[in-house]
Design a protein around this motif. Sequence first.
Motif, PDB file in Angstrom:
ATOM      1  N   TYR A 178      -1.869  11.215  -9.868  1.00 26.78           N
ATOM      2  CA  TYR A 178      -3.165  10.741  -9.399  1.00 26.78           C
ATOM      3  C   TYR A 178      -3.242  10.912  -7.896  1.00 26.78           C
ATOM      4  CZ  TYR A 178      -0.719   6.340  -8.217  1.00 26.78           C
ATOM      5  OH  TYR A 178       0.151   5.407  -7.708  1.00 26.78           O
ATOM      6  N   MET A 179      -4.474  11.091  -7.417  1.00 22.88           N
ATOM      7  CA  MET A 179      -4.674  11.458  -6.026  1.00 22.88           C
ATOM      8  C   MET A 179      -4.431  10.288  -5.097  1.00 22.88           C
ATOM      9  SD  MET A 179      -5.662  14.565  -5.336  1.00 22.88           S
ATOM     10  CE  MET A 179      -6.572  14.386  -3.832  1.00 22.88           C
ATOM     11  N   PHE A 180      -3.981  10.613  -3.901  1.00 23.32           N
ATOM     12  CA  PHE A 180      -3.849   9.618  -2.846  1.00 23.32           C
ATOM     13  C   PHE A 180      -5.207   9.512  -2.161  1.00 23.32           C
ATOM     14  CE2 PHE A 180      -2.114   7.085   0.332  1.00 23.32           C
ATOM     15  CZ  PHE A 180      -2.282   7.621   1.590  1.00 23.32           C
ATOM     16  N   VAL A 181      -5.848   8.362  -2.291  1.00 18.32           N
ATOM     17  CA  VAL A 181      -7.188   8.212  -1.731  1.00 18.32           C
ATOM     18  C   VAL A 181      -7.149   7.140  -0.657  1.00 18.32           C
ATOM     19  CG1 VAL A 181      -9.571   7.752  -2.262  1.00 18.32           C
ATOM     20  CG2 VAL A 181      -8.126   8.783  -3.967  1.00 18.32           C
ATOM     21  N   PRO A 182      -6.944   7.512   0.590  1.00 19.02           N
ATOM     22  CA  PRO A 182      -6.878   6.497   1.625  1.00 19.02           C
ATOM     23  C   PRO A 182      -8.248   5.944   1.957  1.00 19.02           C
ATOM     24  CG  PRO A 182      -6.662   8.648   2.579  1.00 19.02           C
ATOM     25  CD  PRO A 182      -6.731   8.853   1.107  1.00 19.02           C
ATOM     26  N   PHE A 183      -8.254   4.797   2.616  1.00 20.30           N
ATOM     27  CA  PHE A 183      -9.488   4.146   3.036  1.00 20.30           C
ATOM     28  C   PHE A 183     -10.144   4.998   4.113  1.00 20.30           C
ATOM     29  CE2 PHE A 183     -12.203   0.584   3.465  1.00 20.30           C
ATOM     30  CZ  PHE A 183     -12.545   0.506   4.798  1.00 20.30           C
ATOM     31  N   SER A 184     -11.410   5.336   3.917  1.00 20.69           N
ATOM     32  CA  SER A 184     -12.065   6.179   4.908  1.00 20.69           C
ATOM     33  C   SER A 184     -13.531   5.812   4.952  1.00 20.69           C
ATOM     34  CB  SER A 184     -11.865   7.640   4.523  1.00 20.69           C
ATOM     35  OG  SER A 184     -13.018   8.371   4.760  1.00 20.69           O
ATOM     36  N   CYS A 193       0.838  -1.184   0.000  1.00 15.19           N
ATOM     37  CA  CYS A 193       0.000   0.000   0.000  1.00 15.19           C
ATOM     38  C   CYS A 193       0.872   1.232   0.000  1.00 15.19           C
ATOM     39  CB  CYS A 193      -0.911   0.002   1.222  1.00 15.19           C
ATOM     40  SG  CYS A 193      -0.005   0.100   2.772  1.00 15.19           S
ATOM     41  N   TRP A 194       0.226   2.353  -0.293  1.00 12.20           N
ATOM     42  CA  TRP A 194       0.915   3.633  -0.228  1.00 12.20           C
ATOM     43  C   TRP A 194       0.550   4.294   1.085  1.00 12.20           C
ATOM     44  CZ3 TRP A 194       4.391   4.320  -3.814  1.00 12.20           C
ATOM     45  CH2 TRP A 194       4.208   3.839  -5.110  1.00 12.20           C
ATOM     46  N   CYS A 195       1.525   4.921   1.738  1.00 14.21           N
ATOM     47  CA  CYS A 195       1.169   5.748   2.872  1.00 14.21           C
ATOM     48  C   CYS A 195       2.156   6.899   2.940  1.00 14.21           C
ATOM     49  CB  CYS A 195       1.175   4.946   4.163  1.00 14.21           C
ATOM     50  SG  CYS A 195       2.789   4.330   4.618  1.00 14.21           S
ATOM     51  N   ALA A 196       1.727   7.972   3.580  1.00  8.12           N
ATOM     52  CA  ALA A 196       2.574   9.160   3.656  1.00  8.12           C
ATOM     53  C   ALA A 196       3.746   8.903   4.585  1.00  8.12           C
ATOM     54  CB  ALA A 196       1.745  10.334   4.158  1.00  8.12           C
ATOM     55  N   PRO A 252       1.213   8.008  -5.559  1.00  9.81           N
ATOM     56  CA  PRO A 252       0.153   9.017  -5.712  1.00  9.81           C
ATOM     57  C   PRO A 252       0.562  10.325  -5.061  1.00  9.81           C
ATOM     58  CG  PRO A 252      -0.401   7.502  -3.967  1.00  9.81           C
ATOM     59  CD  PRO A 252       0.859   6.986  -4.591  1.00  9.81           C
ATOM     60  N   THR A 253      -0.120  11.365  -5.440  1.00 11.34           N
ATOM     61  CA  THR A 253       0.206  12.689  -4.929  1.00 11.34           C
ATOM     62  C   THR A 253      -0.654  12.979  -3.706  1.00 11.34           C
ATOM     63  OG1 THR A 253       0.385  13.276  -7.238  1.00 11.34           O
ATOM     64  CG2 THR A 253       0.572  15.047  -5.654  1.00 11.34           C
ATOM     65  N   TYR A 254      -0.019  13.426  -2.633  1.00 11.56           N
ATOM     66  CA  TYR A 254      -0.748  13.703  -1.402  1.00 11.56           C
ATOM     67  C   TYR A 254      -0.354  15.084  -0.922  1.00 11.56           C
ATOM     68  CZ  TYR A 254      -2.081  13.325   3.521  1.00 11.56           C
ATOM     69  OH  TYR A 254      -2.631  13.532   4.764  1.00 11.56           O
ATOM     70  N   HIS A 255      -1.329  15.981  -0.834  1.00 12.99           N
ATOM     71  CA  HIS A 255      -1.072  17.296  -0.265  1.00 12.99           C
ATOM     72  C   HIS A 255      -1.783  17.369   1.061  1.00 12.99           C
ATOM     73  CE1 HIS A 255       0.703  18.727  -3.914  1.00 12.99           C
ATOM     74  NE2 HIS A 255      -0.354  18.432  -4.614  1.00 12.99           N
ATOM     75  N   ASN A 256      -1.029  17.712   2.104  1.00 11.16           N
ATOM     76  CA  ASN A 256      -1.622  17.798   3.422  1.00 11.16           C
ATOM     77  C   ASN A 256      -2.318  19.150   3.556  1.00 11.16           C
ATOM     78  OD1 ASN A 256      -2.195  16.956   5.932  1.00 11.16           O
ATOM     79  ND2 ASN A 256      -0.069  16.595   6.544  1.00 11.16           N
TER      80      ASN A 256
END
Lengths: 98, 735
Positions: free
Chosen positions: B716-722, B231-234, B270-274
């Motif tokens: 592409y966006m980072f879409v975590p499980f939520s 998986c991807w994570c920050a 994926p790209t993740y902006h906080n």
Amino acid sequence: MRICGPKTSVCCTILSVWGIIMLVLMGIFLYTQSVALAEDLPYDENASWKTPQEFLNEAERLYSKSAYNCWIAACLYVVTLVISLQQYYANRKASYTI
Amino acid sequence: MIDMEAKFEKLENELKEVNTNAEALKKTFLELTELKHILSKTQIFFDEQEQSLETESYQGLLVPYEIRASGGILQLSFVAGVILRERLPLFERMLWRVCRGNVFLRQSEIDVPLEDYVTGEKSNKCVFIIFFQGEQLKTRVKKICEGFRATLYPCPETAAERREMSIGVMSRLEDLNKVLEQTKDHRYRVLVNAAKDIKLWISKVQKIKAIYHTLNLFDLDVTQKCLIAECWCAVSDLDRIQLALRRGTERSGSTVPSILNRMNTQETPPTYHNTNKFTRGFQNIVDAYGVADYREVNPAPYTIITFPFLFAVMFGDAGHGLLMALFGLWMVVKEKTLSAKKSDNEIWNTFFNGRYIILLMGTFSIYTGVIYNDAFAKSYNIFGSSWSAPPKEDKDPNLYPEHIQLNPLEHFSNSSYPFGIDPVWQVASNKILFLNSYKMKVSVILGVSQMLFGVLLSFLNHRYFRQPLNIVCEFLPQLIFLLAIFGYLVVLIFVKWVTFDASQSSCASSLLIMLINMFLMTYPKDPCYLKEMYNGQRYIQTGLVIIAVVCIPWMLLTKPFVQLYQWKQKLHKMTQHSPIEENAGEIEDRVNQHHSGTSHGESDGEFDFGNVFIHQAIHTIEYCLGSISHTASYLRLWALSLAHAQLSEVLWTMVMRIGINASLQYGFLMMYFIFAAWAVLTIGVLLIMEGLSAFLHALRLHWVEFQSKFYGGGGYMFVPFSFKAILESAEKEDI
């Protein structure tokens, strides 16, 4: 007791507050004879003035009359504000009792 | 989950039972009702039949001649039943044909439509009674009745029995009614109880479904004892994730801990902006164009300021800006209560999510409104105007002529209005001409600055991705090209503003024609506004043109050829190593060289020179032609601010002036209604329509003119499980 619904009463309240503030300010500007509003005054189309003094007298009269008009309209908006506030609270009470 | 399954099964069984019971009861009810009708109707038939038997007139009864001749009362048997009314004529005809007219059918309608126990439909039925003689006819009649799905009922022969039967039937019907009512109530109660919990159950099931769906993405380990997933994570969140995993292990009570390991991969992350609630709006409008490539420069933080500013340049009215800012402020202050309302209205949600954007746009518009000195189409004289009317003698009895042009050399006190446009322009008929020149120049200055900023951001990108080739072959020529032509234009604008004053105004240089002449390399001496602005202008401008023209082949040719050269070097080195194969160290070297990546856009196997060259050509043409067209595109800042100012002026002149003009006795009444109309039109036309228009154009300027200088936008966006996102999307699907 309830004449209009909740949305109408909110809109009327906001409009009345805006109207009061703006009309009072416009009345003050007209009373102090600001040049910006000089073109808005209702001059008589056909009148021709002989001297500048004539024109200035006419302008002063129109300025003060328009100022009073604006202030009386502001008072009417105070009345509208009271009515719409009362409607707003009546609507709130009615939706609570249900 | 297992609990819920058990509960659902129980509920299902209960409901099924109730339904079958209800069906059975209804069936019995129907039969009894039909029987009741039959009993009542057949009474009439029998009476008639006895009558006809007595009078011995067999109407419609064809009896074989021999039996008639034998005389006596015939012994007829009968069957009684109920059939659908629509089928009756065909039934009659069939009976007639099959039994050769030897049966006698009487029928009568049932007035009340009867409810079918399965489908619940109401249908009209008829009672019929068939008289016949003999066994064969009986079987035939019975077969036909079966075929037409008529239900037969045993009907007693004597009247007394019939009466008894009908009394019994009535009482049974009453009992049945009661039982049916109770069944219905019971079923209703069961369903109401289930309805209370159903929303909760649905959300639980959705959550469980989502969890299992995600678990399905895991793979089974070699030892078949645990699940593995990639998986991807920050990176910044790794500690928190470890903590959460440990807490989860503790809570579930298992002894085997979950392990998170970091691994290397070739895939693009994926790209993740906080973002927080303030920056999220701006990040959304940047992402709407394209999500940033992994780790490239994010234009969103700059957009927080440049976007509302460009909006304000186009909106430019302090009064409207105040209204917009108040609206934004209300939404921001009442954030918690408004977000708890969870409205479905798309438009409201869009406005609410952009509340910080609206607040900023309004605030900036107040600022530009003060600069343009425009609030609800009127200017404010706070500091005293610097212009004065030509002085008149006291004795001069004449009025001023209708139009005077004030001469800045005589009627201008030499100190300008401290902040903003002088309020005298409001009553000037050449206000638009004056402001046009000012706004156009400001638009070009702002546009060139933003484009320059974009090119500088591309430098940051090249430096981060370690592409020195791009810095030399793309960034430098782009920068020089832009500065040589448009940077020079901006400098000329400032020079013109500073060096010319009113006494030389007829000879003030025309910048546009100068720019054109710069490229045509013609330097006329005749009209004084085309003369040189400073000494040596001719040589400097020629130099700049040459530099700019040199930049074009620099941008076009250097990069592809350098890349070709580098590729050839690499091939050369690789072919040098291949004959020596015994040395393992060399092979390692070769492998290492193979993996040290060169500039991106090149696969390990091939170097397609044609492709790279065409790509570079397109890039160059786009940049060079784009620099001119984008600079002109920024002139929309002028155009929209002009449109907005004119619209609000028209609204004032056409609407509010009527209110002030009213010189009737009851002028204030007119003013009262006119103000309401003016307010509604201000909000509808000027705030909403113009606001949306300026928003759109400011957004376009950012997306196209600014971001094309540096932005990749292919991530592409980072879409975590939520859970929240899943439940919300499921809700939207239902609706």
